[in-house]
Design a protein around this motif. Sequence first.
Motif, PDB file in Angstrom:
ATOM      1  N   ILE A  12       6.890   1.900  -0.833  1.00  0.00           N
ATOM      2  CA  ILE A  12       5.884   2.830  -0.303  1.00  0.00           C
ATOM      3  C   ILE A  12       4.969   3.315  -1.421  1.00  0.00           C
ATOM      4  CG2 ILE A  12       5.563   5.092   0.762  1.00  0.00           C
ATOM      5  CD1 ILE A  12       8.086   4.441   2.444  1.00  0.00           C
ATOM      6  N   GLY A  13       5.530   3.536  -2.603  1.00  0.00           N
ATOM      7  CA  GLY A  13       4.708   3.921  -3.745  1.00  0.00           C
ATOM      8  C   GLY A  13       3.708   2.842  -4.122  1.00  0.00           C
ATOM      9  N   ILE A  14       4.152   1.603  -4.090  1.00  0.00           N
ATOM     10  CA  ILE A  14       3.259   0.485  -4.403  1.00  0.00           C
ATOM     11  C   ILE A  14       2.145   0.390  -3.367  1.00  0.00           C
ATOM     12  CG2 ILE A  14       3.140  -2.045  -4.531  1.00  0.00           C
ATOM     13  CD1 ILE A  14       6.014  -1.930  -5.736  1.00  0.00           C
ATOM     14  N   LEU A  15       2.499   0.547  -2.096  1.00  0.00           N
ATOM     15  CA  LEU A  15       1.473   0.500  -1.044  1.00  0.00           C
ATOM     16  C   LEU A  15       0.476   1.644  -1.188  1.00  0.00           C
ATOM     17  CD1 LEU A  15       3.707  -0.371   2.043  1.00  0.00           C
ATOM     18  CD2 LEU A  15       2.199  -1.902   0.772  1.00  0.00           C
ATOM     19  N   ARG A  16       0.934   2.807  -1.603  1.00  0.00           N
ATOM     20  CA  ARG A  16       0.046   3.961  -1.782  1.00  0.00           C
ATOM     21  C   ARG A  16      -0.917   3.752  -2.944  1.00  0.00           C
ATOM     22  NH1 ARG A  16       1.012   3.954   2.376  1.00  0.00           N
ATOM     23  NH2 ARG A  16       2.474   5.189   3.561  1.00  0.00           N
ATOM     24  N   GLU A  17      -0.472   2.992  -3.968  1.00  0.00           N
ATOM     25  CA  GLU A  17      -1.378   2.687  -5.083  1.00  0.00           C
ATOM     26  C   GLU A  17      -2.594   1.918  -4.584  1.00  0.00           C
ATOM     27  OE1 GLU A  17       0.167   0.833  -8.612  1.00  0.00           O
ATOM     28  OE2 GLU A  17       2.004   2.029  -8.485  1.00  0.00           O
ATOM     29  N   ALA A  18      -2.356   0.945  -3.709  1.00  0.00           N
ATOM     30  CA  ALA A  18      -3.468   0.157  -3.176  1.00  0.00           C
ATOM     31  C   ALA A  18      -4.351   1.017  -2.280  1.00  0.00           C
ATOM     32  CB  ALA A  18      -2.941  -1.041  -2.400  1.00  0.00           C
ATOM     33  N   ASP A  19      -3.746   1.968  -1.570  1.00  0.00           N
ATOM     34  CA  ASP A  19      -4.538   2.873  -0.735  1.00  0.00           C
ATOM     35  C   ASP A  19      -5.341   3.850  -1.583  1.00  0.00           C
ATOM     36  OD1 ASP A  19      -3.467   1.674   1.492  1.00  0.00           O
ATOM     37  OD2 ASP A  19      -1.987   3.257   1.868  1.00  0.00           O
ATOM     38  N   GLY A  20      -4.865   4.090  -2.799  1.00  0.00           N
ATOM     39  CA  GLY A  20      -5.500   5.060  -3.674  1.00  0.00           C
ATOM     40  C   GLY A  20      -6.734   4.572  -4.404  1.00  0.00           C
ATOM     41  N   GLY A  21      -7.073   3.321  -4.234  1.00  0.00           N
ATOM     42  CA  GLY A  21      -8.305   2.856  -4.858  1.00  0.00           C
ATOM     43  C   GLY A  21      -8.171   1.562  -5.640  1.00  0.00           C
ATOM     44  N   LYS A  22      -6.965   1.206  -6.064  1.00  0.00           N
ATOM     45  CA  LYS A  22      -6.790  -0.068  -6.754  1.00  0.00           C
ATOM     46  C   LYS A  22      -6.910  -1.207  -5.758  1.00  0.00           C
ATOM     47  CE  LYS A  22      -3.693   1.019 -10.586  1.00  0.00           C
ATOM     48  NZ  LYS A  22      -2.375   0.688 -11.165  1.00  0.00           N
ATOM     49  N   THR A  23      -7.291  -2.357  -6.276  1.00  0.00           N
ATOM     50  CA  THR A  23      -7.353  -3.522  -5.400  1.00  0.00           C
ATOM     51  C   THR A  23      -5.939  -4.057  -5.178  1.00  0.00           C
ATOM     52  OG1 THR A  23      -7.572  -5.079  -7.232  1.00  0.00           O
ATOM     53  CG2 THR A  23      -9.620  -4.160  -6.305  1.00  0.00           C
ATOM     54  N   VAL A  24      -5.776  -4.765  -4.086  1.00  0.00           N
ATOM     55  CA  VAL A  24      -4.469  -5.334  -3.753  1.00  0.00           C
ATOM     56  C   VAL A  24      -4.044  -6.307  -4.837  1.00  0.00           C
ATOM     57  CG1 VAL A  24      -3.244  -6.799  -2.105  1.00  0.00           C
ATOM     58  CG2 VAL A  24      -4.777  -5.012  -1.273  1.00  0.00           C
ATOM     59  N   ARG A  25      -4.970  -7.111  -5.297  1.00  0.00           N
ATOM     60  CA  ARG A  25      -4.660  -8.098  -6.334  1.00  0.00           C
ATOM     61  C   ARG A  25      -4.183  -7.413  -7.624  1.00  0.00           C
ATOM     62  NH1 ARG A  25      -5.421 -13.351  -6.363  1.00  0.00           N
ATOM     63  NH2 ARG A  25      -6.651 -13.213  -4.472  1.00  0.00           N
ATOM     64  N   GLN A  26      -4.815  -6.307  -7.998  1.00  0.00           N
ATOM     65  CA  GLN A  26      -4.418  -5.595  -9.213  1.00  0.00           C
ATOM     66  C   GLN A  26      -3.041  -4.960  -9.054  1.00  0.00           C
ATOM     67  OE1 GLN A  26      -5.961  -5.652 -12.158  1.00  0.00           O
ATOM     68  NE2 GLN A  26      -4.245  -4.498 -12.978  1.00  0.00           N
ATOM     69  N   VAL A  27      -2.777  -4.374  -7.892  1.00  0.00           N
ATOM     70  CA  VAL A  27      -1.464  -3.752  -7.643  1.00  0.00           C
ATOM     71  C   VAL A  27      -0.376  -4.823  -7.685  1.00  0.00           C
ATOM     72  CG1 VAL A  27      -0.070  -2.595  -5.891  1.00  0.00           C
ATOM     73  CG2 VAL A  27      -2.379  -1.816  -6.329  1.00  0.00           C
ATOM     74  N   CYS A  28      -0.640  -5.969  -7.082  1.00  0.00           N
ATOM     75  CA  CYS A  28       0.338  -7.058  -7.077  1.00  0.00           C
ATOM     76  C   CYS A  28       0.604  -7.552  -8.496  1.00  0.00           C
ATOM     77  CB  CYS A  28      -0.139  -8.203  -6.194  1.00  0.00           C
ATOM     78  SG  CYS A  28      -0.157  -7.794  -4.438  1.00  0.00           S
ATOM     79  N   LYS A  29      -0.442  -7.652  -9.281  1.00  0.00           N
ATOM     80  CA  LYS A  29      -0.292  -8.109 -10.666  1.00  0.00           C
ATOM     81  C   LYS A  29       0.488  -7.080 -11.485  1.00  0.00           C
ATOM     82  CE  LYS A  29      -2.952  -9.770 -14.593  1.00  0.00           C
ATOM     83  NZ  LYS A  29      -4.289  -9.986 -15.154  1.00  0.00           N
ATOM     84  N   ASP A  30       0.208  -5.796 -11.289  1.00  0.00           N
ATOM     85  CA  ASP A  30       0.899  -4.748 -12.033  1.00  0.00           C
ATOM     86  C   ASP A  30       2.401  -4.719 -11.734  1.00  0.00           C
ATOM     87  OD1 ASP A  30      -1.518  -4.011 -13.100  1.00  0.00           O
ATOM     88  OD2 ASP A  30      -1.792  -2.257 -11.794  1.00  0.00           O
ATOM     89  N   HIS A  31       2.771  -5.006 -10.501  1.00  0.00           N
ATOM     90  CA  HIS A  31       4.176  -4.905 -10.093  1.00  0.00           C
ATOM     91  C   HIS A  31       4.852  -6.265  -9.973  1.00  0.00           C
ATOM     92  CE1 HIS A  31       4.015  -0.606  -9.455  1.00  0.00           C
ATOM     93  NE2 HIS A  31       2.819  -0.784  -8.924  1.00  0.00           N
ATOM     94  N   ASN A  32       4.137  -7.318 -10.362  1.00  0.00           N
ATOM     95  CA  ASN A  32       4.662  -8.680 -10.385  1.00  0.00           C
ATOM     96  C   ASN A  32       5.193  -9.106  -9.009  1.00  0.00           C
ATOM     97  OD1 ASN A  32       5.201 -11.115 -11.588  1.00  0.00           O
ATOM     98  ND2 ASN A  32       7.235 -10.506 -12.276  1.00  0.00           N
ATOM     99  N   ILE A  33       4.371  -8.909  -7.987  1.00  0.00           N
ATOM    100  CA  ILE A  33       4.697  -9.355  -6.636  1.00  0.00           C
ATOM    101  C   ILE A  33       3.557 -10.227  -6.127  1.00  0.00           C
ATOM    102  CG2 ILE A  33       6.149  -7.380  -6.064  1.00  0.00           C
ATOM    103  CD1 ILE A  33       3.777  -6.204  -4.498  1.00  0.00           C
ATOM    104  N   SER A  34       3.832 -11.017  -5.108  1.00  0.00           N
ATOM    105  CA  SER A  34       2.786 -11.880  -4.556  1.00  0.00           C
ATOM    106  C   SER A  34       1.994 -11.124  -3.492  1.00  0.00           C
ATOM    107  CB  SER A  34       3.407 -13.132  -3.943  1.00  0.00           C
ATOM    108  OG  SER A  34       4.148 -12.787  -2.787  1.00  0.00           O
ATOM    109  N   ASP A  35       0.821 -11.657  -3.178  1.00  0.00           N
ATOM    110  CA  ASP A  35       0.007 -11.073  -2.112  1.00  0.00           C
ATOM    111  C   ASP A  35       0.763 -11.115  -0.784  1.00  0.00           C
ATOM    112  OD1 ASP A  35      -1.986 -10.667  -3.938  1.00  0.00           O
ATOM    113  OD2 ASP A  35      -3.237 -12.332  -3.246  1.00  0.00           O
ATOM    114  N   LYS A  36       1.473 -12.212  -0.561  1.00  0.00           N
ATOM    115  CA  LYS A  36       2.238 -12.364   0.677  1.00  0.00           C
ATOM    116  C   LYS A  36       3.298 -11.262   0.792  1.00  0.00           C
ATOM    117  CE  LYS A  36       4.885 -15.741   3.276  1.00  0.00           C
ATOM    118  NZ  LYS A  36       5.405 -17.101   3.315  1.00  0.00           N
ATOM    119  N   THR A  37       3.982 -10.976  -0.286  1.00  0.00           N
ATOM    120  CA  THR A  37       4.982  -9.908  -0.290  1.00  0.00           C
ATOM    121  C   THR A  37       4.334  -8.570   0.001  1.00  0.00           C
ATOM    122  OG1 THR A  37       6.344 -11.090  -1.889  1.00  0.00           O
ATOM    123  CG2 THR A  37       6.725  -8.726  -1.684  1.00  0.00           C
ATOM    124  N   TYR A  38       3.193  -8.312  -0.609  1.00  0.00           N
ATOM    125  CA  TYR A  38       2.483  -7.051  -0.377  1.00  0.00           C
ATOM    126  C   TYR A  38       2.149  -6.873   1.102  1.00  0.00           C
ATOM    127  CZ  TYR A  38      -1.180  -3.583  -0.187  1.00  0.00           C
ATOM    128  OH  TYR A  38      -1.929  -2.496   0.163  1.00  0.00           O
TER     129      TYR A  38
END
Length: 88
Positions: A12-38
């Motif tokens: 939920i924290g990771i999802l909130r980061e993307a809602d907070g203004g970061k791009t999905v791609r950047q959040v995925c890269k920061d947390h080492n997850i794939s777009d599909k997982t996100y």
Amino acid sequence: MQKQTHSEEQIIGILREADGGKTVRQVCKDHNISDKTYYRWKRKYGRMEVADAKRLRELEKENTELKKIVAEQLLNIKVLEHVNAKKW
């Protein structure tokens, strides 16, 4: 590659980061997850808060326990039917 598990709170924290203004791609890269997982997480946890996720976990655990009880009862019924079917 070792599978990394995240708690519901972390997800939920990771999802909130993307809602907070970061791009999905950047959040995925920061947390080492794939777009599909996100997007899979977003579909499951998208509108949840941390308290909702905890409640979901509790309900899933309770559901599992109830399924076990039902399976045991069904087995007991089948055994009793089998015993009663014999002619003494």
